[in-house]
Write a protein that holds these residues in place. Structure first.
Motif, PDB file in Angstrom:
ATOM      1  N   PHE A  40       1.632   3.027  -7.919  1.00 37.29           N
ATOM      2  CA  PHE A  40       0.982   3.889  -7.696  1.00 37.29           C
ATOM      3  C   PHE A  40       1.583   5.087  -7.079  1.00 37.29           C
ATOM      4  N   THR A  41       2.941   4.592  -6.337  1.00 37.85           N
ATOM      5  CA  THR A  41       3.619   5.551  -5.536  1.00 37.85           C
ATOM      6  C   THR A  41       5.107   5.801  -6.209  1.00 37.85           C
ATOM      7  N   GLY A  48       1.557  -5.939  -4.406  1.00 36.05           N
ATOM      8  CA  GLY A  48       1.205  -4.581  -4.547  1.00 36.05           C
ATOM      9  C   GLY A  48       0.795  -4.259  -6.171  1.00 36.05           C
ATOM     10  N   PHE A  59       0.822  -1.218   0.029  1.00 36.03           N
ATOM     11  CA  PHE A  59      -0.076   0.047  -0.141  1.00 36.03           C
ATOM     12  C   PHE A  59       1.103   1.385  -0.004  1.00 36.03           C
ATOM     13  N   ASN A  63       3.438   1.463  -2.739  1.00 37.04           N
ATOM     14  CA  ASN A  63       3.254   0.511  -3.825  1.00 37.04           C
ATOM     15  C   ASN A  63       3.898   1.148  -5.107  1.00 37.04           C
ATOM     16  N   PHE A  81      -4.117   6.413  -3.640  1.00 37.34           N
ATOM     17  CA  PHE A  81      -3.114   5.533  -2.938  1.00 37.34           C
ATOM     18  C   PHE A  81      -2.361   6.733  -2.050  1.00 37.34           C
ATOM     19  N   ALA A  84      -2.694  -3.738  -8.033  1.00 34.45           N
ATOM     20  CA  ALA A  84      -2.717  -2.293  -9.012  1.00 34.45           C
ATOM     21  C   ALA A  84      -3.241  -2.692 -10.295  1.00 34.45           C
ATOM     22  N   PHE A 115      -2.442   6.443   1.631  1.00 33.22           N
ATOM     23  CA  PHE A 115      -1.724   5.541   2.442  1.00 33.22           C
ATOM     24  C   PHE A 115      -0.248   6.107   2.752  1.00 33.22           C
ATOM     25  N   ASP A 116       0.191   6.346   4.033  1.00 37.40           N
ATOM     26  CA  ASP A 116       1.459   6.878   4.178  1.00 37.40           C
ATOM     27  C   ASP A 116       1.784   6.394   5.529  1.00 37.40           C
ATOM     28  N   MET A 138      -6.116   6.985  -9.597  1.00 34.22           N
ATOM     29  CA  MET A 138      -5.945   5.908  -8.458  1.00 34.22           C
ATOM     30  C   MET A 138      -4.596   6.209  -7.623  1.00 34.22           C
ATOM     31  N   ALA A 139      -3.761   6.719  -8.334  1.00 34.76           N
ATOM     32  CA  ALA A 139      -2.413   6.866  -7.583  1.00 34.76           C
ATOM     33  C   ALA A 139      -2.789   8.016  -6.411  1.00 34.76           C
TER      34      ALA A 139
END
Lengths: 196, 265
Positions: free
Chosen positions: A18-19, A142, A12, A15, A183, A146, A186-187, A179-180
């Motif tokens: 996304f991250t 992950g 998460f 990811n 995401f 995604a 989540f940190d 979507m990114a």
């Protein structure tokens, strides 16, 4: 760092798609239908887990004793390329349908930066063997999460009235970007809240 | 010294992995069907599915395993069937004649009446869910082009009035359009057939006259006056029996009051 924390981190918080924006090529290329997306996700998870293990061994038992750490990128790419070839053979043998569905993207896992990414992250984070393996699997999961989310979204998008200029890949990139954004919720605070 | 180590380590790693892969390639080798590959080469490669198998490779595998008869390939026709027969070492058999799709309707929004204005998504099957489409005639073409989108060779086109036509030169006979069409107005006719009935309506003549200017009214002129035309009226709709000689079909087309018998090319 506990294994659960590593799992949550790479599924998460960090990811890959996304991250960290690694491995976007198969993310767009194979997400047209959910069946091949699941296959691709499993293949990448498998390769990432195995690559984490083997690159850890190569780094710590071959490169470090000889003080050749600067060769890590070169040797990791070599190991990953061979691994992907091996996975390709297994899939072709055991599941010809999946082999056909994945097509060109299977050899492309070789150049999937997510795989090289996890190998290098494992080294820089100083994980031990088991932690590296868990991080590899988590990174793959992950990626799978995604690509499955994306494929379901794109199956819906195919049926929705989308402007002609946006049809296909453009709207997929826009949806991926949104979507990114989601995401980003989540940190690291999630980890401290969950595990204390 | 260190450069030598670097050289040796990378070489050894490469050699080890290479040997491992060579071993794996032997262990996991997939036996390839040589006959199927040969057949796949002579098949057209359109992957249209007209044979009923998933693509050309599926049909090639079935042919090689002798589970499918030769000559099922509509785009390939007799020429491909002959080549396949040569590869398999069997006698050529079961080659069916070339069939092409034909839209049995000439109605459009000027010539035939509508029940309502359809503003939904551009798909015939979606429109057919609403009272079987916007046409008053429930047998005709809905003009939304689902067949155009499934056609693998772009043989189907639509003019500005909405009339959908199939180009028989481009049609490979895969039958995809006949499967997607909700009203079954697009059907297969033999490619050699010079004429076709451009109507699909089973409504009685009086009703057809009211709702469409170019529909078959089932007057039976073609059947009674030109017995050699091959036309036969069933359920208020003339049908051509392509097995018959069809010598008088041109005269019948002339005499048809709604000019419903049209040239197929």
């Amino acid at each position: 760092m506990s294994y659960i924390a590593i799992l949550i981190t790479y599924i998460f918080i960090n990811n890959f798609i996304f991250t960290q924006f690694l491995g976007l090529c198969p993310f767009i290329g194979v997400s047209k239908n959910s069946e091949s997306a699941i296959g691709m996700g499993i293949a990448v998870t498998f390769v990432m887990g195995l690559a984490s293990l083997i690159t850890y061994l190569v780094y710590h038992f071959l490169l470090v004793p000889l003080q050749l750490q600067y060769l890590q990128t070169l040797s990791f790419i070599l190991v990953i390329a061979a691994l992907v070839q091996f996975v390709e053979m297994i899939i072709q043998k055991n599941s010809p349908a999946l082999y056909q569905a994945l097509g060109i993207f299977l050899p492309l896992i070789t150049t999937n930066c997510a795989v090289l990414g996890i190998a290098i992250i494992n080294i820089t984070q100083g994980y031990n063997l088991m932690e590296s393996f868990v991080a590899g699997i988590a990174g793959g999961l992950g990626f799978t999460l995604a690509i499955i989310l994306m494929s379901n979204l794109r199956e819906k998008l195919d049926l929705s009235p989308v402007r002609k200029a946006f049809k296909g890949v453009p709207i997929a990139f826009v949806s991926g970007g949104l979507m990114a954004l989601a995401f980003m919720a989540f940190d690291k605070a999630l980890l401290t809240n969950l595990l204390g | 010294m260190s450069i030598l180590y670097a050289f040796l380590v990378i070489s050894a790693l490469g050699l080890l992995l290479g040997l491992g892969l060579a071993f794996a390639a032997k262990k996991f080798a997939v036996k390839k069907d040589v006959v199927a590959e040969q057949i796949l080469e002579v098949l057209p490669g359109a992957n249209c599915g007209g044979c009923g198998f998933p693509g050309c490779s599926g049909y090639a595998a079935a042919l090689s395993a002798k589970t499918a008869p030769n000559g099922l390939c509509p785009p390939g026709g007799a020429a491909v069937a002959a080549k396949v027969a040569a590869i398999l070492g069997i006698e050529e058999s079961g080659t069916s004649e070339k069939m092409v799709a034909f839209v049995h309707c000439r109605g459009n929004h000027e010539l035939s009446s509508l029940d309502y204005q359809y503003d939904g998504i551009e798909d015939c099957n979606a429109a057919a869910l609403l009272f079987k489409g916007d046409n008053t005639c429930k047998y005709g073409c809905l003009h939304l082009g689902s067949c155009i989108r499934v056609c693998p060779t772009s043989a189907i086109s639509r003019d500005e009035k909405g009339n959908v036509t199939v180009n028989p030169e481009l049609c490979i006979g895969c039958k995809k359009c006949t499967l997607v069409c909700p009203t079954k107005v697009i059907r297969m006719i033999p490619a050699r057939g010079s004429h076709a009935i451009a109507c699909n309506s089973n409504d009685p003549g009086a009703k057809v006259r009211k709702i469409c200017k170019v529909g078959c009214i089932g007057c039976m002129i073609c059947e009674k006056k030109f017995p050699e035309s091959g036309c036969k009226v069933v359920n208020y709709l003339s049908e051509i029996d392509y097995g018959k000689p069809m010598t008088q079909i041109a005269e019948a087309a002339q005499a048809c009051p709604t000019k419903c018998i049209v040239e197929a090319k």
